[in-house]
Each structure stands twice: as C-alpha cells, then as structure tokens.
Design a protein around this motif. Structure first.
Motif, PDB file in Angstrom:
ATOM      1  N   ALA A  27       1.219  -1.150   0.120  1.00  0.00           N
ATOM      2  CA  ALA A  27       0.176   0.739   0.724  1.00  0.00           C
ATOM      3  C   ALA A  27       1.010   1.570   0.125  1.00  0.00           C
ATOM      4  CB  ALA A  27      -1.021   0.070   1.229  1.00  0.00           C
ATOM      5  N   ALA A  28       2.085   1.085   0.694  1.00  0.00           N
ATOM      6  CA  ALA A  28       2.926   2.527   1.079  1.00  0.00           C
ATOM      7  C   ALA A  28       3.475   2.603  -1.165  1.00  0.00           C
ATOM      8  CB  ALA A  28       4.015   2.420   2.002  1.00  0.00           C
ATOM      9  N   ALA A  29       3.586   1.438  -1.045  1.00  0.00           N
ATOM     10  CA  ALA A  29       4.496   1.550  -2.498  1.00  0.00           C
ATOM     11  C   ALA A  29       3.548   1.626  -3.457  1.00  0.00           C
ATOM     12  CB  ALA A  29       5.419  -0.218  -2.781  1.00  0.00           C
ATOM     13  N   GLY A  30       2.774   2.059  -3.332  1.00  0.00           N
ATOM     14  CA  GLY A  30       1.349   3.018  -3.731  1.00  0.00           C
ATOM     15  C   GLY A  30       0.138   1.332  -4.884  1.00  0.00           C
ATOM     16  N   ALA A  31       0.332   0.412  -4.286  1.00  0.00           N
ATOM     17  CA  ALA A  31      -0.703  -0.429  -4.840  1.00  0.00           C
ATOM     18  C   ALA A  31      -1.755  -0.350  -4.810  1.00  0.00           C
ATOM     19  CB  ALA A  31      -0.364  -1.618  -3.733  1.00  0.00           C
ATOM     20  N   PRO A  32      -3.125  -0.664  -5.801  1.00  0.00           N
ATOM     21  CA  PRO A  32      -3.870   0.014  -6.361  1.00  0.00           C
ATOM     22  C   PRO A  32      -5.342  -0.402  -5.365  1.00  0.00           C
ATOM     23  CG  PRO A  32      -3.799  -1.538  -7.654  1.00  0.00           C
ATOM     24  CD  PRO A  32      -2.394  -1.498  -7.406  1.00  0.00           C
ATOM     25  N   SER A  33      -6.278   0.730  -4.859  1.00  0.00           N
ATOM     26  CA  SER A  33      -7.629  -0.667  -4.474  1.00  0.00           C
ATOM     27  C   SER A  33      -8.438  -1.730  -5.054  1.00  0.00           C
ATOM     28  CB  SER A  33      -8.720   0.785  -4.582  1.00  0.00           C
ATOM     29  OG  SER A  33      -9.772   0.225  -3.588  1.00  0.00           O
ATOM     30  N   GLY A  34      -8.316  -2.801  -3.998  1.00  0.00           N
ATOM     31  CA  GLY A  34      -8.963  -3.731  -4.407  1.00  0.00           C
ATOM     32  C   GLY A  34      -7.199  -4.973  -5.249  1.00  0.00           C
ATOM     33  N   THR A  35      -6.033  -4.252  -3.928  1.00  0.00           N
ATOM     34  CA  THR A  35      -5.125  -5.521  -4.212  1.00  0.00           C
ATOM     35  C   THR A  35      -5.283  -6.940  -3.197  1.00  0.00           C
ATOM     36  OG1 THR A  35      -3.541  -3.779  -5.251  1.00  0.00           O
ATOM     37  CG2 THR A  35      -2.345  -5.571  -3.873  1.00  0.00           C
ATOM     38  N   VAL A  36      -5.207  -7.967  -3.530  1.00  0.00           N
ATOM     39  CA  VAL A  36      -5.524  -9.220  -2.536  1.00  0.00           C
ATOM     40  C   VAL A  36      -4.014 -10.242  -1.936  1.00  0.00           C
ATOM     41  CG1 VAL A  36      -7.072 -10.936  -1.614  1.00  0.00           C
ATOM     42  CG2 VAL A  36      -8.431  -9.101  -3.059  1.00  0.00           C
ATOM     43  N   LEU A  37      -4.077 -10.701  -1.183  1.00  0.00           N
ATOM     44  CA  LEU A  37      -2.970 -10.882  -0.751  1.00  0.00           C
ATOM     45  C   LEU A  37      -3.870 -11.612  -0.055  1.00  0.00           C
ATOM     46  CD1 LEU A  37      -0.363 -11.332  -1.000  1.00  0.00           C
ATOM     47  CD2 LEU A  37       0.519 -10.149   1.134  1.00  0.00           C
ATOM     48  N   VAL A  38      -2.984 -13.446  -0.836  1.00  0.00           N
ATOM     49  CA  VAL A  38      -3.707 -15.063  -0.364  1.00  0.00           C
ATOM     50  C   VAL A  38      -2.530 -15.308   0.764  1.00  0.00           C
ATOM     51  CG1 VAL A  38      -5.173 -16.683  -0.426  1.00  0.00           C
ATOM     52  CG2 VAL A  38      -5.656 -14.916  -1.091  1.00  0.00           C
ATOM     53  N   ALA A  39      -3.008 -15.467   1.990  1.00  0.00           N
ATOM     54  CA  ALA A  39      -1.854 -16.207   2.139  1.00  0.00           C
ATOM     55  C   ALA A  39      -2.349 -17.655   3.037  1.00  0.00           C
ATOM     56  CB  ALA A  39      -0.785 -15.543   3.700  1.00  0.00           C
ATOM     57  N   GLU A  40      -1.226 -18.658   2.174  1.00  0.00           N
ATOM     58  CA  GLU A  40      -1.765 -20.214   1.991  1.00  0.00           C
ATOM     59  C   GLU A  40      -1.186 -20.624   4.187  1.00  0.00           C
ATOM     60  OE1 GLU A  40      -2.919 -22.609   0.188  1.00  0.00           O
ATOM     61  OE2 GLU A  40      -3.100 -21.827  -0.700  1.00  0.00           O
ATOM     62  N   ARG A  41       0.343 -19.878   4.431  1.00  0.00           N
ATOM     63  CA  ARG A  41       0.134 -19.900   5.700  1.00  0.00           C
ATOM     64  C   ARG A  41       1.026 -19.048   6.831  1.00  0.00           C
ATOM     65  NH1 ARG A  41       2.516 -24.749   8.170  1.00  0.00           N
ATOM     66  NH2 ARG A  41       2.733 -26.190   6.445  1.00  0.00           N
ATOM     67  N   GLN A  42       0.276 -18.350   7.266  1.00  0.00           N
ATOM     68  CA  GLN A  42       0.684 -17.128   7.911  1.00  0.00           C
ATOM     69  C   GLN A  42       1.415 -17.974   8.976  1.00  0.00           C
ATOM     70  OE1 GLN A  42      -1.457 -13.473   7.882  1.00  0.00           O
ATOM     71  NE2 GLN A  42      -2.466 -14.954   8.999  1.00  0.00           N
ATOM     72  N   THR A  43       3.379 -17.561   9.651  1.00  0.00           N
ATOM     73  CA  THR A  43       3.225 -17.591  10.457  1.00  0.00           C
ATOM     74  C   THR A  43       3.153 -16.228  11.923  1.00  0.00           C
ATOM     75  OG1 THR A  43       5.831 -16.497   9.614  1.00  0.00           O
ATOM     76  CG2 THR A  43       5.589 -18.784   9.162  1.00  0.00           C
ATOM     77  N   ALA A  44       2.944 -15.436  11.385  1.00  0.00           N
ATOM     78  CA  ALA A  44       2.502 -14.513  12.685  1.00  0.00           C
ATOM     79  C   ALA A  44       1.965 -13.607  12.385  1.00  0.00           C
ATOM     80  CB  ALA A  44       4.281 -13.920  12.794  1.00  0.00           C
ATOM     81  N   GLY A  45       0.426 -14.724  12.378  1.00  0.00           N
ATOM     82  CA  GLY A  45      -0.831 -13.916  11.932  1.00  0.00           C
ATOM     83  C   GLY A  45      -1.177 -12.743  13.361  1.00  0.00           C
ATOM     84  N   ARG A  46      -1.670 -11.925  12.766  1.00  0.00           N
ATOM     85  CA  ARG A  46      -2.124 -10.598  14.049  1.00  0.00           C
ATOM     86  C   ARG A  46      -3.315 -10.712  14.158  1.00  0.00           C
ATOM     87  NH1 ARG A  46      -0.454  -5.861  13.293  1.00  0.00           N
ATOM     88  NH2 ARG A  46       0.071  -6.212  11.019  1.00  0.00           N
ATOM     89  N   GLY A  47      -3.912 -10.611  15.542  1.00  0.00           N
ATOM     90  CA  GLY A  47      -5.341 -10.112  15.833  1.00  0.00           C
ATOM     91  C   GLY A  47      -5.046  -8.307  16.392  1.00  0.00           C
TER      92      GLY A  47
END
Ligand code: ATP
Length: 245
Positions: A27-47
């Motif tokens: 986002a900080a690098a200017g990615a457009p609205s609607g960019t989705v990142l799916v993670a198969e495995r998260q090693t440090a998922g945050r709540g």
C-alpha cells in the motif's frame, strides 16, 4: 460481481509472516485499491492488541485486501463492523446459516469464533485501509483446545473450495465497502444489528474502561450502546474485548 463493478488484483503467496504487514508495505508503495494478498500459511498472523491469529493451510482462508475510499471516513472504527457484515452476506450467499456478528470484529457460530477481522490504516493515508480476514473453513488443527473456535463446515451442508469462498467474500466486500464509502455505516447499521449475536444480552467490556450492561445495539459511528446500572454508555470500537455474562 453482481451490480458492483470492481477490479481485484489477487496475489497468493505460499508463506508470509502476516498478510496485513506485507500488504501495508505494498500500500505504501502505491498498490491500487482492490489488491488482495492470499496467504497459504501465516507464520505470525496478528489479531488486535498483539494477539495472534492461528491458521492451518488446509483449514483456513487467510487474506488481506487494500481498499482506498473516496473520502476520509468520520467514523473509521465502524469499518470493522461493515467488513463483518460483508463477510456474513458473502457466506450467506453460499447458503451458510446461523452466523452471528460479535462487536466489533468477529464472526461467530454460537459462542465460537468463525472469523476475525483486523483493519489497519495505511500510515499517513486515512482513506486507505488494509483489511485482514482470517476465516476457519474447519476448526484449525493445532489451535489450543481452550479457544472457542468454529468452522464454516458447521454452517454448510458441503464446504465449497477456498476459491469459491474467496470469490463470494470479495463480491460481498465490493458491494458493502462501496456502500460504506459513499453513505457510511448508517446505511448498514440495521442489517448489522439484525445479525448481532448478543443484541439485548448482558455483556462485560474489558481492555479499556470496564463496563457491564445490556447490548442495546450500535450507533451510526459503530459505537456499542450499553444499558448499564449507571446509565447509557457508548463504547467506542477501540481495543476492548466483549464477553457474554
Ligand atoms: P476477543 O476474542 O477477546 O474479543 P479479539 O476480538 O480482540 O478478542 P482478535 O484479536 O481478533 O480477538 O483475535 C485474536 C484471538 O482470537 C486470540 O487471542 C485467540 O483467542 C483467538 N484465535 C486465534 N486464532 C483463532 C482461530 N483460528 N479461530 C478462532 N479463534 C482464534
């Protein structure tokens, strides 16, 4: 995507620490609205509040979505609630029933958590949000037994593929976030309340200023209205936790 035109740019990674952290960088690098990142495995998922979100590749759908709104919201805390409603709408479109919302950021089946939402604003860009979603397709293997967790398989006769679930959620998110972006949470509030798992029930608030009372509902700004022995209290969707009592 139904009546809403939206272009999604979907990227999947086998592993990352937290899909929200990686998408905040994009986002900080200017990615457009609607960019989705799916993670198969998260090693440090945050709540919230540094708590961890546990996922297991075969049992979980974990993704983050960047959304850029046309105006700065005057009630950004309500965005978590709008996202929760979008997820319920998407899962209901797949035929799921019996899914409730827990203020401010969870989906429940009964009293068990089905999905969690973590909204983070892009630094210095109050109109851009990274929305992290962790959904249990089945109760994740390896999740501690004392965590009350549910799986989508409990709400559907047959579990669709992860791709089908993701498509349904993204369609509902596009529609709901468009409504939120143009009319705010006021246009979604009644529908949110109709799915509020603890509407009218006694709860205890902790983590911020402690309070106990009956859930009267939510305001247009997403605040929880509580009927307490000391009178009406508005709880802002900050870093507080809610428990049924
Ligand atoms: P609370 O549940 O107290 O309201 P919260 O809404 O702030 O907290 P989050 O920060 O969204 O919770 O999520 C983190 C919490 O969710 C963890 O502390 C853990 O109890 C629980 N949790 C973690 N992974 C899962 C999962 N896969 N399914 C259900 N619950 C989970």
């Amino acid at each position: 995507l139904g009546t809403t035109a939206c272009r999604y740019d979907i990227d999947a990674v086998a592993e990352c620490d937290s899909s929200n952290s990686r998408l905040l960088e994009r986002a900080a690098a200017g990615a457009p609205s609607g960019t989705v990142l799916v993670a198969e495995r998260q090693t440090a998922g945050r709540g919230r509040r540094g708590r961890s979100w546990i996922s297991a590749p075969a049992d979980s759908l974990t993704f983050s979505l960047l959304w850029r709104f046309p105006h700065q919201s005057d009630a950004p805390a309500a965005l978590s609630l709008a996202v929760g409603l979008a997820l319920v709408r998407g899962l209901e479109a797949l035929g799921a029933r019996g899914i409730g919302l827990k203020w401010p950021n969870d989906l429940l089946i009964g009293d068990s958590k089905l999905a969690g939402i973590l909204v983070e604003l892009q630094a210095g860009e109050l109109r851009s949000a990274v929305i992290g979603i962790g959904l249990n397709l089945r109760r994740p293997n390896g999740l501690s037994e004392d965590v009350a967790a549910a799986g989508l398989d409990q709400a559907l006769a047959a579990l669709p593929t992860r791709e089908v679930v993701l498509a349904a959620l993204l369609a509902a998110l596009a529609q709901t976030l468009d409504a939120y972006g143009s009319s705010g949470f006021a246009s979604l509030r009644n529908e949110w309340q109709a799915r509020h798992a603890w509407q009218g029930l006694p709860v205890r608030v902790s983590g911020g200023e402690a309070a106990e009372g009956l859930c009267l509902g939510v305001g247009d700004d997403g605040a929880l209205n509580l009927d307490t022995p000391q009178g009406l209290r508005r709880i802002l969707a900050g870093d507080v936790s809610l428990r049924a009592v």
